[in-house]
Write an enzyme that holds these catalytic residues in place. Structure first.
Site, PDB file in Angstrom:
ATOM      1  N   ASP A  72       0.844  -0.842  -0.166  1.00 20.97           N
ATOM      2  CA  ASP A  72       0.260   0.123  -0.302  1.00 20.97           C
ATOM      3  C   ASP A  72       0.731   1.185   0.443  1.00 20.97           C
ATOM      4  O   ASP A  72       0.536   2.170   0.867  1.00 20.97           O
ATOM      5  CB  ASP A  72      -1.101  -0.383   1.046  1.00 20.97           C
ATOM      6  CG  ASP A  72      -1.501  -1.273   0.948  1.00 20.97           C
ATOM      7  OD1 ASP A  72      -2.455  -1.846   0.140  1.00 20.97           O
ATOM      8  OD2 ASP A  72      -1.617  -1.915   2.591  1.00 20.97           O
ATOM      9  N   LYS A 128       2.504   2.365  -5.275  1.00 21.67           N
ATOM     10  CA  LYS A 128       3.192   2.087  -6.677  1.00 21.67           C
ATOM     11  C   LYS A 128       2.462   2.133  -7.542  1.00 21.67           C
ATOM     12  O   LYS A 128       3.258   2.316  -8.471  1.00 21.67           O
ATOM     13  CB  LYS A 128       3.349   0.687  -5.885  1.00 21.67           C
ATOM     14  CG  LYS A 128       4.444  -0.177  -5.080  1.00 21.67           C
ATOM     15  CD  LYS A 128       4.441  -1.452  -4.791  1.00 21.67           C
ATOM     16  CE  LYS A 128       2.797  -2.360  -4.570  1.00 21.67           C
ATOM     17  NZ  LYS A 128       2.490  -2.440  -3.264  1.00 21.67           N
ATOM     18  N   GLY A 168      -4.551  -5.154  -5.085  1.00 23.80           N
ATOM     19  CA  GLY A 168      -4.652  -3.538  -5.384  1.00 23.80           C
ATOM     20  C   GLY A 168      -3.817  -2.278  -5.717  1.00 23.80           C
ATOM     21  O   GLY A 168      -3.023  -2.257  -5.371  1.00 23.80           O
ATOM     22  N   HIS A 169      -3.904  -1.477  -7.036  1.00 25.51           N
ATOM     23  CA  HIS A 169      -3.056  -0.634  -7.608  1.00 25.51           C
ATOM     24  C   HIS A 169      -4.510   0.565  -8.114  1.00 25.51           C
ATOM     25  O   HIS A 169      -5.613   0.332  -8.015  1.00 25.51           O
ATOM     26  CB  HIS A 169      -2.469  -0.731  -8.455  1.00 25.51           C
ATOM     27  CG  HIS A 169      -1.277  -1.265  -7.856  1.00 25.51           C
ATOM     28  ND1 HIS A 169      -0.509  -2.508  -9.360  1.00 25.51           N
ATOM     29  CD2 HIS A 169      -0.442  -1.586  -7.537  1.00 25.51           C
ATOM     30  CE1 HIS A 169       0.510  -2.539  -9.195  1.00 25.51           C
ATOM     31  NE2 HIS A 169       0.398  -2.239  -7.678  1.00 25.51           N
ATOM     32  N   GLN A 218       2.352  -6.234  -3.615  1.00 22.50           N
ATOM     33  CA  GLN A 218       2.441  -6.535  -2.365  1.00 22.50           C
ATOM     34  C   GLN A 218       3.069  -4.989  -2.055  1.00 22.50           C
ATOM     35  O   GLN A 218       3.886  -4.272  -2.565  1.00 22.50           O
ATOM     36  CB  GLN A 218       1.624  -7.451  -1.686  1.00 22.50           C
ATOM     37  CG  GLN A 218       0.597  -8.059  -2.155  1.00 22.50           C
ATOM     38  CD  GLN A 218       0.564  -8.713  -2.895  1.00 22.50           C
ATOM     39  OE1 GLN A 218       1.459  -9.140  -3.453  1.00 22.50           O
ATOM     40  NE2 GLN A 218      -0.681 -10.468  -2.855  1.00 22.50           N
TER      41      GLN A 218
END
Length: 425
Positions: A13, A16, A40-41, A223
């Site tokens: 988190d 990125k 998730g991005h 991650q």
């Protein structure tokens, strides 16, 4: 041309998605090589916000080839929903490719993820319950179903019946859960496969050829290092390898291809789930950072634990990943909160001072942070568009982080937008 690698260097988190999006705009190929839809991005493009879980961030650029490598575990229903959502917003997915060796998340993986977490009780790992771990377990046990199987109905049906029977025995007889309808699952998944078969290709070959042709390749991390199965805070980790070396296996490339490895961190530290967290804050400052930084999970919505910047972790990341530079995000979150603390070392309960990150959580739990206090900075820096525009206090803070971490900081984030990322030569 060089190939760039972007990896998270805390507990995930770190923002990125924004860094990847900026670099993806300059890349010909963007590669995702591990994890699944437990990651998730969040990418902001103008006024549009995209939350991506499986598809590489390069999908927002129509001429960029986006590859899902063999190391990724794919939930085909989730992938189809993501493709459909992007298409509905005018984003074409014609350049998406999925490796035939990528493993497929099945309904029994999701069921077992939830049942095993419930069985652990207070000792639960804190997974997203999306079937990621159980899918990787089947991969290691050599009974997994792969993307190639999914797009070949007869092969898929035979394997799914065999494995599904075993999984139903475990679900019902070990955990007392409800059996999966195997035939319905087969029918549903064959339908998914027929919709996705146009995307299958050998991504290892595509990456290799692109690199030989002098194209720019970007490896997109999901991650982060402290969630790595080997190098992370085991057992509170993911089931794959988010470190830079994980791309070699998950993308099917050699390490000599990668010569620019960028670690992404926040100007403070966060994590989700259980496990020791030396710099964690339990006071109003921690709440302030959480709310200002919008520290709630992209995939789950869970509030993140917050703490001061931990340089011990980042030095570990420099060593394990071979970082060539750092990108520090969310510097704006720290504006106006007073003096800032930086963890420069740990004090073990036996009196030792540790400058290197402990190998186990048992030892990490015995550590307390040793802080250096640094003057804070005031004002709104979100409108700065170059590093030179930052207040002197911000520049001094970044210089201090460089010194303590032993790695140059080439990017500084002062907000979620693409134009709020300040690049340094």
């Amino acid at each position: 041309m060089s190939a760039k690698v972007v990896v998270g260097v805390q507990w995930g988190d770190e923002g990125k998605g924004k860094i990847i999006d900026i670099l993806a705009s300059r890349a010909d190929v963007v590669v995702r090589a591990q994890g699944g839809n437990n990651a998730g991005h969040t990418v902001q493009s103008g006024d549009e916000v995209y939350k991506l879980h499986l598809i590489p961030s390069g999908i927002l650029y129509p001429n960029t080839l986006c590859l899902i490598g063999s190391g990724v575990v794919v939930d085909p229903n989730v992938l189809l929903e993501e493709i459909g959502g992007l298409k509905a917003r005018g984003v074409a997915c014609k350049n998406l490719r999925i490796d035939p060796r990528a493993h497929i998340i099945m309904p029994w993986h999701i069921a077992l993820d939830g049942l095993s977490e419930a069985y652990r009780g207070k000792s639960e790992i804190g997974t997203t319950k999306r079937g990621i771990g159980p899918c990787y377990m089947d991969k290691a046990e050599r009974i997994g179903l792969r993307f190639y199987d999914l797009v070949h109905p007869e092969i898929f049906a035979e394997k799914a019946r065999e494995v599904g029977k075993l999984k139903n025995d475990i679900i019902t007889k070990v955990y007392g859960g409800n059996a999966i309808d195997i035939e319905k699952t087969i029918a549903d998944y064959i339908g998914y496969g027929q919709q996705l078969k146009e995307y299958m290709d050998d991504t290892s070959v595509l990456i290799y050829n692109a690199h030989k042709e002098g194209k720019q390749v970007l490896f997109e991390g999901a991650q982060a290092m402290l969630l790595d199965l080997d190098m992370g805070t085991y057992p509170y980790v993911t089931s794959s390898h988010p470190v830079a070396g994980g791309f070699c296996i998950g993308a099917g490339v050699g390490p000599t291809m990668m010569d620019d490895i960028i670690g992404v961190a926040k100007s403070y530290t966060t994590r989700v789930g259980k496990g020791p967290f030396p710099t964690e804050l339990f006071d109003e400052t921690g709440d302030l950072i959480r709310n200002r930084g919008h520290e709630f999970g992209t995939t789950t919505g869970r509030p993140r634990r917050t703490g001061w910047f931990d340089a011990v972790i980042i030095r570990y990341a420099v060593r394990v990943n071979g970082l060539t530079s750092l990108a520090i995000n969310k510097l704006d979150t720290l504006c106006g909160i007073g003096d800032l603390k930086i963890c420069v070392a740990y004090r073990h309960e036996d009196g030792r001072v540790l400058y290197d990150f402990p190998a186990t959580i048992e030892e990490l739990a015995k550590c307390e942070p040793i802080y250096e206090t640094f003057p804070g900075f005031e004002g709104d820096i979100s409108s700065c568009r170059s590093f030179e525009e930052l207040p002197e206090g911000c520049k001094a803070y970044i210089a201090k982080l460089e010194e303590i971490c032993g790695c140059p900081i080439k990017m500084v984030g002062v907000g979620p937008g693409r134009d709020q990322n300040l690049e340094r030569a």
